[in-house]
Design a protein around this motif. Structure first.
Motif, PDB file in Angstrom:
ATOM      1  N   VAL A   1       0.842  -1.193   0.000  1.00  0.00           N
ATOM      2  CA  VAL A   1       0.000   0.000   0.000  1.00  0.00           C
ATOM      3  C   VAL A   1       0.879   1.246   0.000  1.00  0.00           C
ATOM      4  CG1 VAL A   1      -1.714   1.322   1.312  1.00  0.00           C
ATOM      5  CG2 VAL A   1      -1.925  -1.162   1.135  1.00  0.00           C
ATOM      6  N   VAL A   2       0.531   2.211  -0.835  1.00  0.00           N
ATOM      7  CA  VAL A   2       1.269   3.463  -0.909  1.00  0.00           C
ATOM      8  C   VAL A   2       0.317   4.625  -0.662  1.00  0.00           C
ATOM      9  CG1 VAL A   2       3.110   2.659  -2.408  1.00  0.00           C
ATOM     10  CG2 VAL A   2       0.977   3.480  -3.420  1.00  0.00           C
ATOM     11  N   ARG A   3       0.877   5.752  -0.208  1.00  0.00           N
ATOM     12  CA  ARG A   3       0.115   6.980   0.024  1.00  0.00           C
ATOM     13  C   ARG A   3       0.200   7.831  -1.237  1.00  0.00           C
ATOM     14  NH1 ARG A   3      -1.252  10.332   4.585  1.00  0.00           N
ATOM     15  NH2 ARG A   3      -0.552   8.627   5.909  1.00  0.00           N
ATOM     16  N   CYS A   4      -0.918   8.306  -1.734  1.00  0.00           N
ATOM     17  CA  CYS A   4      -0.967   9.055  -2.998  1.00  0.00           C
ATOM     18  C   CYS A   4      -1.681  10.395  -2.803  1.00  0.00           C
ATOM     19  CB  CYS A   4      -1.693   8.245  -4.077  1.00  0.00           C
ATOM     20  SG  CYS A   4      -1.024   6.586  -4.344  1.00  0.00           S
ATOM     21  N   VAL A   5      -1.080  11.456  -3.331  1.00  0.00           N
ATOM     22  CA  VAL A   5      -1.662  12.792  -3.283  1.00  0.00           C
ATOM     23  C   VAL A   5      -1.451  13.442  -4.646  1.00  0.00           C
ATOM     24  CG1 VAL A   5      -1.480  15.103  -2.268  1.00  0.00           C
ATOM     25  CG2 VAL A   5      -1.281  13.079  -0.807  1.00  0.00           C
ATOM     26  N   PRO A   6      -2.485  14.025  -5.249  1.00  0.00           N
ATOM     27  CA  PRO A   6      -2.297  14.689  -6.553  1.00  0.00           C
ATOM     28  C   PRO A   6      -1.234  15.777  -6.468  1.00  0.00           C
ATOM     29  CG  PRO A   6      -4.635  14.471  -6.036  1.00  0.00           C
ATOM     30  CD  PRO A   6      -3.895  14.084  -4.796  1.00  0.00           C
ATOM     31  N   LEU A   7      -0.387  15.813  -7.484  1.00  0.00           N
ATOM     32  CA  LEU A   7       0.653  16.838  -7.507  1.00  0.00           C
ATOM     33  C   LEU A   7       0.034  18.225  -7.564  1.00  0.00           C
ATOM     34  CD1 LEU A   7       3.642  17.616  -7.697  1.00  0.00           C
ATOM     35  CD2 LEU A   7       3.460  17.390 -10.187  1.00  0.00           C
ATOM     36  N   HIS A   8      -1.002  18.381  -8.365  1.00  0.00           N
ATOM     37  CA  HIS A   8      -1.720  19.650  -8.455  1.00  0.00           C
ATOM     38  C   HIS A   8      -3.197  19.387  -8.217  1.00  0.00           C
ATOM     39  CE1 HIS A   8       1.830  21.684  -9.850  1.00  0.00           C
ATOM     40  NE2 HIS A   8       1.954  20.850 -10.864  1.00  0.00           N
ATOM     41  N   ARG A   9      -3.813  20.262  -7.482  1.00  0.00           N
ATOM     42  CA  ARG A   9      -5.226  20.119  -7.163  1.00  0.00           C
ATOM     43  C   ARG A   9      -6.081  20.409  -8.386  1.00  0.00           C
ATOM     44  NH1 ARG A   9      -8.330  24.273  -3.146  1.00  0.00           N
ATOM     45  NH2 ARG A   9     -10.456  23.585  -3.545  1.00  0.00           N
ATOM     46  N   GLY A  10      -7.065  19.538  -8.644  1.00  0.00           N
ATOM     47  CA  GLY A  10      -7.983  19.731  -9.744  1.00  0.00           C
ATOM     48  C   GLY A  10      -9.322  20.243  -9.262  1.00  0.00           C
ATOM     49  N   ALA A  11     -10.134  20.728 -10.190  1.00  0.00           N
ATOM     50  CA  ALA A  11     -11.440  21.298  -9.838  1.00  0.00           C
ATOM     51  C   ALA A  11     -12.370  20.263  -9.221  1.00  0.00           C
ATOM     52  CB  ALA A  11     -12.087  21.908 -11.081  1.00  0.00           C
ATOM     53  N   SER A  12     -12.185  18.989  -9.578  1.00  0.00           N
ATOM     54  CA  SER A  12     -13.083  17.943  -9.083  1.00  0.00           C
ATOM     55  C   SER A  12     -12.626  17.323  -7.780  1.00  0.00           C
ATOM     56  CB  SER A  12     -13.223  16.842 -10.139  1.00  0.00           C
ATOM     57  OG  SER A  12     -11.958  16.234 -10.383  1.00  0.00           O
ATOM     58  N   ASP A  13     -11.451  17.721  -7.286  1.00  0.00           N
ATOM     59  CA  ASP A  13     -10.941  17.120  -6.056  1.00  0.00           C
ATOM     60  C   ASP A  13     -11.790  17.528  -4.865  1.00  0.00           C
ATOM     61  OD1 ASP A  13      -8.780  15.691  -7.055  1.00  0.00           O
ATOM     62  OD2 ASP A  13      -7.548  17.501  -7.136  1.00  0.00           O
ATOM     63  N   ALA A  14     -11.973  16.581  -3.964  1.00  0.00           N
ATOM     64  CA  ALA A  14     -12.715  16.826  -2.727  1.00  0.00           C
ATOM     65  C   ALA A  14     -11.952  16.182  -1.585  1.00  0.00           C
ATOM     66  CB  ALA A  14     -14.128  16.239  -2.822  1.00  0.00           C
ATOM     67  N   PRO A  15     -12.069  16.737  -0.369  1.00  0.00           N
ATOM     68  CA  PRO A  15     -11.385  16.152   0.772  1.00  0.00           C
ATOM     69  C   PRO A  15     -11.814  14.717   1.005  1.00  0.00           C
ATOM     70  CG  PRO A  15     -12.253  18.324   1.306  1.00  0.00           C
ATOM     71  CD  PRO A  15     -12.840  17.931  -0.004  1.00  0.00           C
ATOM     72  N   GLN A  16     -10.884  13.921   1.533  1.00  0.00           N
ATOM     73  CA  GLN A  16     -11.199  12.550   1.887  1.00  0.00           C
ATOM     74  C   GLN A  16     -12.090  12.517   3.121  1.00  0.00           C
ATOM     75  OE1 GLN A  16      -9.902   9.568   0.014  1.00  0.00           O
ATOM     76  NE2 GLN A  16     -10.149  11.426  -1.204  1.00  0.00           N
ATOM     77  N   ASP A  17     -12.822  11.418   3.299  1.00  0.00           N
ATOM     78  CA  ASP A  17     -13.679  11.274   4.470  1.00  0.00           C
ATOM     79  C   ASP A  17     -12.856  11.441   5.736  1.00  0.00           C
ATOM     80  OD1 ASP A  17     -15.774  10.780   2.823  1.00  0.00           O
ATOM     81  OD2 ASP A  17     -15.652   8.581   2.996  1.00  0.00           O
ATOM     82  N   GLY A  18     -13.388  12.241   6.643  1.00  0.00           N
ATOM     83  CA  GLY A  18     -12.707  12.451   7.918  1.00  0.00           C
ATOM     84  C   GLY A  18     -11.752  13.626   7.903  1.00  0.00           C
ATOM     85  N   ALA A  19     -11.506  14.187   6.734  1.00  0.00           N
ATOM     86  CA  ALA A  19     -10.608  15.343   6.651  1.00  0.00           C
ATOM     87  C   ALA A  19     -11.403  16.622   6.720  1.00  0.00           C
ATOM     88  CB  ALA A  19      -9.811  15.302   5.339  1.00  0.00           C
ATOM     89  N   ASP A  20     -10.769  17.680   7.188  1.00  0.00           N
ATOM     90  CA  ASP A  20     -11.428  18.982   7.238  1.00  0.00           C
ATOM     91  C   ASP A  20     -11.702  19.471   5.825  1.00  0.00           C
ATOM     92  OD1 ASP A  20     -11.303  19.031   9.952  1.00  0.00           O
ATOM     93  OD2 ASP A  20      -9.404  20.121  10.025  1.00  0.00           O
ATOM     94  N   ASP A  21     -12.839  20.133   5.641  1.00  0.00           N
ATOM     95  CA  ASP A  21     -13.137  20.718   4.342  1.00  0.00           C
ATOM     96  C   ASP A  21     -12.179  21.863   4.067  1.00  0.00           C
ATOM     97  OD1 ASP A  21     -15.219  19.035   3.926  1.00  0.00           O
ATOM     98  OD2 ASP A  21     -16.752  20.405   4.684  1.00  0.00           O
ATOM     99  N   VAL A  22     -11.835  22.018   2.806  1.00  0.00           N
ATOM    100  CA  VAL A  22     -11.016  23.148   2.398  1.00  0.00           C
ATOM    101  C   VAL A  22     -11.919  24.345   2.186  1.00  0.00           C
ATOM    102  CG1 VAL A  22      -9.504  24.019   0.587  1.00  0.00           C
ATOM    103  CG2 VAL A  22      -9.319  21.654   1.325  1.00  0.00           C
ATOM    104  N   ARG A  23     -11.500  25.506   2.633  1.00  0.00           N
ATOM    105  CA  ARG A  23     -12.326  26.690   2.511  1.00  0.00           C
ATOM    106  C   ARG A  23     -12.623  26.992   1.059  1.00  0.00           C
ATOM    107  NH1 ARG A  23      -8.558  30.188   6.274  1.00  0.00           N
ATOM    108  NH2 ARG A  23      -7.288  29.756   4.452  1.00  0.00           N
ATOM    109  N   ALA A  24     -13.770  27.570   0.819  1.00  0.00           N
ATOM    110  CA  ALA A  24     -14.205  27.828  -0.543  1.00  0.00           C
ATOM    111  C   ALA A  24     -13.305  28.825  -1.258  1.00  0.00           C
ATOM    112  CB  ALA A  24     -15.642  28.360  -0.541  1.00  0.00           C
TER     113      ALA A  24
END
Length: 379
Positions: free
Chosen positions: A336-359
């Protein structure tokens, strides 16, 4: 294949070369070989230690080319800034000066010496030889943000808030307008001399010599006022990388050149908010139609590695990795590896349990730089 891993004593010769090549000086890489060796040994001990809370640990990372074994950059984390002595910065305060009789109400900015950042985890010592890498900004993102990948996977080792002190504005000769207006008046020395002597921002002489009373910004020369909180041109890429990770400018600036201090809540950082774990597959067959660049890290048997890899964009998909990528990560099929997009896309949403990113969160486009090396965050 370029990948990030912890530094080790066998890297000493390459690290010594980087220490002398880095401009401005990196305090995480002392020029004295014996001090440098002790620093790397501390890093090795820190990675091995069973840590319940941050203290004097220091974590040194290097960017390695697996094909040649050459080191192309370094970056580090200080678990608790100023652990042995206070970590000094200027706090930018807004003071109200008002008079009913004169109908005056003015908000005046003043800089007050502060050690409020003492004890917080700090990103430091970022340096990359971009001429040798022969690549664009992505590798700088990899080296810098690999530190946040490590923090996200090892939360007990670090504080909930992290900060980074970026280079302030200087001219081509290395002269700082802010230093000339403030620091030189108290130290009577060149900026470069004190930058080396300070060993970071935790020396006792800082409290002994620097002003203890607020410095009223309007009383400073205009050239000094203009650079307060502004990043150095050589640090613009580093500034952009921090913003993409979720760092924001704070009310603090450096006490020597007034460079910006950026802070981030680890829970709200991109490496936590947009993290997902994926199962490793041996790459083969038809590639996915929709892929994107990811930061991919492993921590197999406690040995941290981080690379850039193209993975399917679909959430929950597996991680098909080529042989060289698996070798660099030290993983095999089914890990198992940890993966994070290099650049944030418009469709990205926080994972369950994570704080929402401000609008209103925004990410700037990458800056390009003509320098052959990049050194953005200090020490």
């Amino acid at each position: 294949m370029l990948f990030v891993r912890p530094g080790r004593l066998s890297d000493l010769d390459a690290l010594a070369q980087m220490a002398h090549a880095a401009r401005p000086v990196l305090h995480s890489l002392p020029h004295d070989r014996h001090e440098l060796e002790a620093r790397v040994a501390l890093s090795e001990d820190s990675f091995r230690a069973d840590v319940d809370f941050p203290s004097e640990e220091f974590y040194l990372f290097v960017l390695e080319d697996s094909a040649t074994g050459k080191l192309l950059g370094t970056a580090s984390i200080v678990a608790a800034a100023g652990y042995a002595a206070p970590f000094y910065v200027f706090r930018n305060d807004a003071l109200i000066h008002a008079s009913r009789e004169l109908h005056v109400n003015r908000k005046i900015h003043a800089l007050t010496m502060s050690h409020e950042l003492t004890g917080k985890s700090r990103l430091a010592g970022f340096y990359i030889d971009r001429a040798s890498t022969g690549a664009g900004d992505a590798l700088a993102h990899l080296l810098s943000r690999a530190r946040m990948m490590y923090i996200a996977a090892n939360r007990r080792r670090f504080t909930p808030e992290v900060f980074s002190l970026l280079l302030g504005v200087t001219d081509e000769a290395g002269t700082s307008p802010f230093w000339e207006a403030v620091g030189r008046k108290f130290f009577g020395r060149d900026f470069a001399q004190i930058e080396i002597a300070s060993g970071g921002r935790s020396r006792t002489f800082i409290a002994e010599v620097m002003p203890t009373y607020p410095l009223y910004v309007p009383l400073l020369p205009e050239a000094a006022q203009r650079v307060i909180g502004e990043p150095n041109a050589k640090g613009l890429l580093s500034y952009d990388i921090h913003l993409e990770e979720g760092f924001e400018p704070d009310r603090f600036v450096d006490i020597f050149d007034a460079g910006p201090v950026l802070t981030a809540q680890v829970d709200r950082s991109a490496c936590v908010t947009f993290n997902e774990t994926r199962a490793v597959l041996e790459a083969g067959g038809k590639a996915a139609d929709d892929t994107r660049a990811y930061l991919v890290s492993s921590h197999r048997d406690g040995d941290f590695r981080c690379v850039l890899a193209e993975l399917p964009s679909e959430r929950g998909a597996d991680a098909p990795l080529s042989g060289p990528v698996r070798a660099a990560l030290g993983v095999v099929h089914g890990d198992v590896v940890r993966c994070v997009p290099l650049h944030r896309g418009a469709s990205d949403a926080p994972q369950d349990g994570a704080d929402d990113v401000r609008a209103d969160d925004t990410y700037r486009g990458s800056f390009s730089t003509q320098s052959s090396t990049q050194s953005g965050d200090r020490r």
